[in-house]
Design an enzyme around this catalytic site. Structure first.
Site, PDB file in Angstrom:
ATOM      1  N   ALA B  46      54.362  96.553  68.816  1.00 44.38           N
ATOM      2  CA  ALA B  46      55.311  97.588  69.248  1.00 44.38           C
ATOM      3  C   ALA B  46      56.721  97.256  68.774  1.00 44.38           C
ATOM      4  O   ALA B  46      57.181  96.121  68.938  1.00 44.38           O
ATOM      5  CB  ALA B  46      55.307  97.698  70.772  1.00 44.38           C
ATOM      6  N   LYS B 106      64.161  84.476  78.067  1.00 51.06           N
ATOM      7  CA  LYS B 106      64.869  83.699  79.097  1.00 51.06           C
ATOM      8  C   LYS B 106      65.732  84.585  79.977  1.00 51.06           C
ATOM      9  O   LYS B 106      65.858  84.340  81.179  1.00 51.06           O
ATOM     10  CB  LYS B 106      65.722  82.608  78.459  1.00 51.06           C
ATOM     11  CG  LYS B 106      66.602  83.094  77.331  1.00 51.06           C
ATOM     12  CD  LYS B 106      66.667  82.075  76.204  1.00 51.06           C
ATOM     13  CE  LYS B 106      67.251  82.752  74.984  1.00 51.06           C
ATOM     14  NZ  LYS B 106      66.869  82.150  73.733  1.00 51.06           N
ATOM     15  N   LYS B 206      68.699  79.180  80.735  1.00 54.78           N
ATOM     16  CA  LYS B 206      67.720  78.116  80.519  1.00 54.78           C
ATOM     17  C   LYS B 206      67.789  77.091  81.651  1.00 54.78           C
ATOM     18  O   LYS B 206      66.752  76.570  82.091  1.00 54.78           O
ATOM     19  CB  LYS B 206      67.965  77.471  79.165  1.00 54.78           C
ATOM     20  CG  LYS B 206      67.670  78.433  78.014  1.00 54.78           C
ATOM     21  CD  LYS B 206      68.275  77.945  76.712  1.00 54.78           C
ATOM     22  CE  LYS B 206      67.887  78.818  75.540  1.00 54.78           C
ATOM     23  NZ  LYS B 206      68.600  78.429  74.310  1.00 54.78           N
TER      24      LYS B 206
HETATM   25  N1  LIG Z   1      65.437  84.047  67.889  1.00 56.19           N
HETATM   26  C1  LIG Z   1      65.265  82.860  68.449  1.00 56.19           C
HETATM   27  O1  LIG Z   1      65.527  81.837  67.833  1.00 56.19           O
HETATM   28  C2  LIG Z   1      64.750  82.762  69.859  1.00 56.19           C
HETATM   29  C3  LIG Z   1      64.532  81.490  70.427  1.00 56.19           C
HETATM   30  C4  LIG Z   1      64.018  81.392  71.716  1.00 56.19           C
HETATM   31  C5  LIG Z   1      63.739  82.545  72.432  1.00 56.19           C
HETATM   32  N2  LIG Z   1      63.993  83.772  71.871  1.00 56.19           N
HETATM   33  C6  LIG Z   1      63.689  84.970  72.661  1.00 56.19           C
HETATM   34  O2  LIG Z   1      62.653  85.681  72.012  1.00 56.19           O
HETATM   35  C7  LIG Z   1      62.807  87.080  72.253  1.00 56.19           C
HETATM   36  C8  LIG Z   1      62.844  87.816  70.915  1.00 56.19           C
HETATM   37  O3  LIG Z   1      63.942  87.324  70.174  1.00 56.19           O
HETATM   38  P1  LIG Z   1      64.198  87.780  68.655  1.00 56.19           P
HETATM   39  O4  LIG Z   1      65.290  86.913  68.154  1.00 56.19           O
HETATM   40  O5  LIG Z   1      62.915  87.812  67.921  1.00 56.19           O
HETATM   41  O6  LIG Z   1      64.738  89.284  68.876  1.00 56.19           O
HETATM   42  P2  LIG Z   1      65.017  90.412  67.752  1.00 56.19           P
HETATM   43  O7  LIG Z   1      65.094  89.784  66.410  1.00 56.19           O
HETATM   44  O8  LIG Z   1      66.174  91.182  68.247  1.00 56.19           O
HETATM   45  O9  LIG Z   1      63.707  91.314  67.793  1.00 56.19           O
HETATM   46  C9  LIG Z   1      63.427  92.208  68.843  1.00 56.19           C
HETATM   47  C10 LIG Z   1      62.203  93.032  68.468  1.00 56.19           C
HETATM   48  O10 LIG Z   1      61.822  93.812  69.586  1.00 56.19           O
HETATM   49  C11 LIG Z   1      61.743  95.194  69.219  1.00 56.19           C
HETATM   50  N3  LIG Z   1      62.244  96.000  70.339  1.00 56.19           N
HETATM   51  C12 LIG Z   1      63.409  95.847  71.012  1.00 56.19           C
HETATM   52  N4  LIG Z   1      63.504  96.770  71.981  1.00 56.19           N
HETATM   53  C13 LIG Z   1      62.392  97.535  71.902  1.00 56.19           C
HETATM   54  C14 LIG Z   1      61.914  98.664  72.617  1.00 56.19           C
HETATM   55  N5  LIG Z   1      62.630  99.213  73.606  1.00 56.19           N
HETATM   56  N6  LIG Z   1      60.692  99.172  72.282  1.00 56.19           N
HETATM   57  C15 LIG Z   1      59.987  98.646  71.285  1.00 56.19           C
HETATM   58  N7  LIG Z   1      60.392  97.570  70.558  1.00 56.19           N
HETATM   59  C16 LIG Z   1      61.583  97.040  70.868  1.00 56.19           C
HETATM   60  C17 LIG Z   1      62.621  95.354  68.001  1.00 56.19           C
HETATM   61  O11 LIG Z   1      62.145  96.444  67.240  1.00 56.19           O
HETATM   62  P3  LIG Z   1      62.819  96.862  65.824  1.00 56.19           P
HETATM   63  O12 LIG Z   1      62.450  95.742  64.902  1.00 56.19           O
HETATM   64  O13 LIG Z   1      62.185  98.133  65.457  1.00 56.19           O
HETATM   65  O14 LIG Z   1      64.289  96.926  66.095  1.00 56.19           O
HETATM   66  C18 LIG Z   1      62.424  93.999  67.310  1.00 56.19           C
HETATM   67  O15 LIG Z   1      61.297  94.025  66.485  1.00 56.19           O
HETATM   68  C19 LIG Z   1      64.079  87.228  73.079  1.00 56.19           C
HETATM   69  O16 LIG Z   1      63.749  87.272  74.448  1.00 56.19           O
HETATM   70  C20 LIG Z   1      64.830  85.929  72.802  1.00 56.19           C
HETATM   71  O17 LIG Z   1      65.687  85.522  73.863  1.00 56.19           O
HETATM   72  C21 LIG Z   1      64.472  83.899  70.604  1.00 56.19           C
END
Ligand SMILES: NC(=O)c1ccc[n+]([C@@H]2O[C@H](COP(=O)([O-])OP(=O)(O)OC[C@H]3O[C@@H](n4cnc5c(N)ncnc54)[C@H](OP(=O)(O)O)[C@@H]3O)[C@@H](O)[C@H]2O)c1
Ligand SMILES: NC(=O)c1ccc[n+]([C@@H]2O[C@H](COP(=O)([O-])OP(=O)(O)OC[C@H]3O[C@@H](n4cnc5c(N)ncnc54)[C@H](OP(=O)(O)O)[C@@H]3O)[C@@H](O)[C@H]2O)c1
Lengths: 434, 434
Positions: B46, B106, B206
Site C-alpha cells: 500500500a 516509533k 525511542k
Molecule cells: N528511514 C529510516 O532510516 C528509519 C529508521 C527507523 C525507523 N523508521 C520508521 O519506519 C517508518 C517508515 O519510514 P520511511 O523512512 O520508510 O518513510 P517514507 O520514506 O516516508 O515512506 C513512507 C511510505 O508510506 C507510504 N504512505 C504514507 N502515508 C500513506 C497513506 N496514508 N496511505 C498509503 N501509503 C502511505 C508512502 O507512500 P508513497 O511512496 O506513495 O508516498 C511511502 O511509500 C517510519 O515509522 C519511520 O519512523 C525509519
C-alpha cells in the site's frame, strides 16, 4: 498479587553459575512471575555433594544427588553442571519427558548440539542457550531472531575473557605472557589448568555455536581451525603496537564466495586488529562480538563474557522465555540448519598477514625475499626494515601483505625459512578487521 | 525445495524502509522460507501514489492505494508508512482481523503503544517492533527477552544518528552547529526540517519505548524530559574536550531508589560523557545503547540506528519471528507492564553537573560563588579558573559538582545569575556515565 499458574523448575548444578541462578530465582520470585506470566517454582537442585560448602545460602532440602528423579517432574530444566556426561543424558531425559531446557554448556552444544536439537524437534520442545556463546552478552537471540531476515557475512568475536585479560595486560603493561598468566591465575581470571582458555579450545566451542546460528549450518567442532595465544610474546606485542595494531584472540566466522560456491570458514587465532577498530577497545576480561551483515551493516555486542552472576542473568532470561512459551502454547521452533554450507579448511582462507623476519643485512636480501613472496602469489603491501643486533649485521623486516591464500602464505614462509637469507622467521600473524 | 505452508504478507509503505523490505523479501525468498518454516508471499504494497518513482524496482501489480482490503487478507502486516494516522487504524484492523503485525513506527508506539498492545493481547496476536528503537541494532529482544530475568538499572543511549553525526563533526572538526547542520542536510544526514532530530523529539520517542521495556512500565511520551542540541556551540565543545569529555545527545532511562520508593526517570539531553566511556567512541551517524543491569553488569549494543536497508534488516527479522510463531501456534506473549513504576519529573533527578560562569575577576568572587552553591545544597568537586577578555577583568569559572538534585541545581544557577558577581552563565551541562 496475581494468582499465576506454577511451573516446576529443576536446576542441575549449583556451582559458579547455578548457585547465582538459584539465588536470583528466589530473590526476585514475584518480579519474575509478573514477567513470565507464571510462578517459577524451584523444585530441587542436583549436585554431586549436598554437603559441599557453597557461596550462597541454598535451602538444604532443595539439594539432591538424584538428578534423574528431579528432571522427570519438571516443566523447565536448567543444566549448569558442565561437561558432556551426565549433562547430555540429563538434557535428553528432560526433553523426552516434556520439559523445555536451558543450558550454558558450550562444550556439550559444540559437540552434541545436533543430537539435542533433534531430540527437541521430535517432541516440539525448545532448547535455550543464551549463556553458552558469550556469557551475559545477548548474542543468541540477535543472531537467531533479529538477523533471521538478513545474511551474516562475518563475525569477529572476542569470546574468551581469560585470554583477553592476558593480552590486554601484555599490551598495556608490556609484560610477558607467563608473568601475566601467573597473575591471572592468582586473581582468579585463569584456571589452575589454563589450557582450555589459552589454547583456544573454549573460544573454538563458542565459534562453532555462533557459526551454526549465523550460517544456518551444522558446524562440527573439528571443522574449527584453532590456535592459542601461548606463542605471543612481548616483542610481538611491541611490534604490533608500533604498527598501530593490538593482538586479540579472535573467533572468526566468515561467509566465503557467493552463489553456488558459497562456503564458510570458522577459525580461532590471535590476530592483529587495527587500534581504531571497535574490537581494539575491548579491555580486561570483557567480551565483544562484532557482526557484519549484508543489510544491517556493522553491529557490535559488548559485555561480560563470564562470571557467575553475569552468566546467571542470561540463564534467567532463557528461563523466562521458556516459561512464556509454556503459557503461550505451541511447539518449539527448532534450529534452522537448512543452508548447510560447506566448511572450508584453513588453507583455503584468504586474509592479510604481517610477516616478521630476521635477515642478513646485505644488499640484495630484500629483493630475494620479495621474489620468493611474489613467486608464492603473496603480494607485498608495505615493508619496514630496521637494523637489529650489536654488530648491525642483522636486519629485521616487517612485511605487510595484501590478501593472500593461507596455503600459499604458509608454503611461502617455509620457502623463506629455507632460503638461506632468512636467519629467523620471528612471527607470522594474520590481520583481521577490514 | 521444501513445500512450505504459505503466509500472506501485506506491506504498508514503500519508502526508504518499505522499498528495501519488499526487495529483500523477493530477493531472499527461498532462504527466508527455510528460516521461517513458511513461504512469505508478498500479496501487496500500500502506498499513497502507485505511480510515484521508487528507488527499487517493485512489480506494478503489487502496488495499491487500498490498504484496508490488503490488510484483511493477510497473516502478517508490516506497517512502514510512519505517522499516527492512518498507521494506527491500519494496525488495529490488522490485529483484529487475526494478523500479527510488524512496525518500525516509533512515533506511533511512543504515543499509542498501550492501545495497540492491548488490542493484540485481546486476540492473542503479537506486535513486533525491533526497528522502532534503534534501527538495525537488536535491542528490543535483548531487553524484552534476554534481560527478562535481570533488573535493568540504567540505559544510556545514543539513539539519534543525525544529532550524533552533528556533534561528532563539531567535536572532531571544531565546527559550529549551524555549519555542520547545513552540511548534514546537504549530505542527507538531516532532514530539510531538522526539528524532530535536533530538538530531541525522535530520541524522546525511542527513550519512551526503551524505558517501557526495561522497567516493565507504561511510559507516556509526555513524561520524558527533552532538550535538544541547538544550544551547543563550539566553545562548549572545546571546553568539554579540554576537560576530557565529549558532548553526546543521550537518552537516559534510570531506576531510582529501591524498595517501596522505587521510581524511574526518562530524559533526553546533551550531556558530557567521559572520553574513556564506550559511548564516547560512537562516531558519525552510528547509534549505541549502553545498558547497566543488576546481574549482567554493563552491556553495549552498537550499530546503524537508521538507513533504509539497515532498518529493513530489523523489520525482516521481525517478519521471520512472526512467521515462526504462526507455524508454532500458541497465543502472543504480550508486553509486561506490571511493574508500573512511578515516573519522576526531571527536578527529582540527581546527576553531576558542569557549570561554566563568567565572573568579575576580583578577590572574594570565588568565595561568593562557592557560598551560593553550598547554600543551594550543590557540592563542588573541582573548579578551574581562567582569565578571559582583553582587559583581564573577567574570569571564567568551570565548576564540576558532585551529584546534586536537578531542582536544587537549577534554583542555585538562578541565584548565581542574579548574584551580581556573575556576568554570564555560559553553560550548565549534566555529566553522565558513572
Ligand atoms: N528511514 C529510516 O532510516 C528509519 C529508521 C527507523 C525507523 N523508521 C520508521 O519506519 C517508518 C517508515 O519510514 P520511511 O523512512 O520508510 O518513510 P517514507 O520514506 O516516508 O515512506 C513512507 C511510505 O508510506 C507510504 N504512505 C504514507 N502515508 C500513506 C497513506 N496514508 N496511505 C498509503 N501509503 C502511505 C508512502 O507512500 P508513497 O511512496 O506513495 O508516498 C511511502 O511509500 C517510519 O515509522 C519511520 O519512523 C525509519
Ligand atoms: N562460570 C562461568 O563464568 C560460565 C560462563 C558461561 C558459561 N558457563 C557454563 O556454565 C556451566 C556451569 O559452569 P560453572 O562455572 O557454574 O561450573 P561449576 O562451578 O564447576 O559447577 C558445576 C556444578 O554442577 C554440579 N555437578 C557437576 N557434575 C555433576 C554430576 N555428575 N551430578 C550432579 N551434579 C553435578 C556440581 O556439584 P557440586 O557443587 O556438588 O560439586 C556443581 O554444583 C558450564 O557448562 C560452563 O561452561 C560458565
Amino acid at each position: 498479587m496475581t494468582d499465576y499458574r506454577r511451573l516446576r523448575v529443576a536446576l542441575l548444578g549449583a556451582g559458579a553459575v547455578g548457585s547465582q541462578v538459584a539465588s536470583l530465582l528466589r530473590q526476585h520470585a514475584d518480579e519474575l512471575a509478573d514477567r513470565a506470566g507464571a510462578r517459577l517454582e524451584l523444585i530441587g537442585i542436583a549436585v554431586r555433594d549436598v554437603d559441599a560448602p557453597r557461596d550462597v545460602d541454598l535451602p538444604r532440602e532443595l539439594l539432591t544427588t538424584d538428578a534423574e528423579s528431579l528432571i522427570v517432574g519438571a516443566d523447565i530444566v536448567i543444566e549448569l553442571m558442565g561437561g558432556i556426561e551426565p549433562a547430555r543424558s540429563h538434557l535428553l531425559t528432560a526433553i523426552n519427558s516434556g520439559a523445555d531446557v536451558v543450558t550454558a554448556n558450550k562444550a556439550l552444544l559444540a559437540t552434541h548440539g545436533p543430537e539435542i536439537f533433534d531430540a527437541a524437534d521430535q517432541v516440539g520442545a525448545e532448547v535455550y542457550y543464551e549463556a553458552a556463546a558469550a556469557g551475559a552478552i545477548p548474542i543468541i537471540r540477535p543472531l537467531r531472531d533479529s538477523l533471521a531476515g538478513d545474511r551474516v557475512q562475518r563475525i569477529m568475536g572476542i569470546v574468551n575473557g581469560t585470554t583477553n585479560y592476558i593480552l590486554d595486560r601484555m599490551d598495556t603493561e608490556g609484560a610477558e605472557f607467563a608473568d601475566v598468566l601467573a597473575d591471572a591465575q592468582r586473581l582468579g581470571y585463569a584456571e589452575a589448568d589454563p589450557t582450555a582458555d589459552v589454547e583456544g579450545y573454549d573460544a573454538a566451542q563458542k565459534a562453532a555455536i555462533l557459526a551454526s546460528l549465523a550460517f544456518h549450518t551444522t558446524v562440527p567442532l573439528e571443522s574449527v581451525h584453532r590456535e592459542g595465544i601461548t606463542t605471543i610474546d612481548k616483542s610481538m606485542m611491541d611490534a604490533a603496537r608500533h604498527a598501530g595494531y593490538v593482538i586479540k584472540l579472535l573467533a572468526v566466522c566468515e561467509r566465503l564466495n557467493g552463489g553456488a560456491d558459497e562456503s564458510i570458514s570458522v577459525r580461532v587465532y590471535p590476530a592483529l586488529v587495527d587500534r581504531a577498530h571497535p574490537l581494539a577497545s575491548v579491555h580486561g576480561a570483557n567480551n565483544a562480538v562484532f557482526v557484519q551483515a549484508e543489510a544491517a551493516g556493522n553491529l557490535m555486542f559488548y559485555g561480560a563474557g563470564a562470571g557467575g552472576v553475569q552468566t546467571a542473568s542470561a540463564v534467567l532470561g532463557d528461563v523466562v522465555s521458556a516459561a512464556r512459551r509454556h503459557i503461550a502454547g505451541g511447539v518449539g521452533v527448532g534450529e534452522s540448519t537448512l543452508a548447510n554450507l560447506p566448511i572450508v579448511p584453513i588453507g583455503r582462507v584468504t586474509t592479510r598477514y604481517q610477516i616478521t623476519l630476521e635477515v642478513d643485512d646485505q644488499p640484495g636480501v630484500l629483493a630475494t625475499v620479495a621474489g620468493i613472496l611474489s613467486d608464492g602469489r603473496v603480494s607485498i603491501a608495505n615493508v619496514e626494515q630496521t637494523v637489529v643486533g650489536e654488530d648491525a649485521r642483522t636486519a629485521r623486516l616487517v612485511i605487510g601483505t595484501h590478501k593472500a591464500l593461507e596455503q600459499d602464505l604458509s608454503e611461502t614462509v617455509d620457502r623463506l625459512a629455507a632460503s638461506g637469507v632468512v636467519e629467523r622467521v620471528v612471527s607470522v600473524l594474520r590481520v583481521e578487521g577490514d
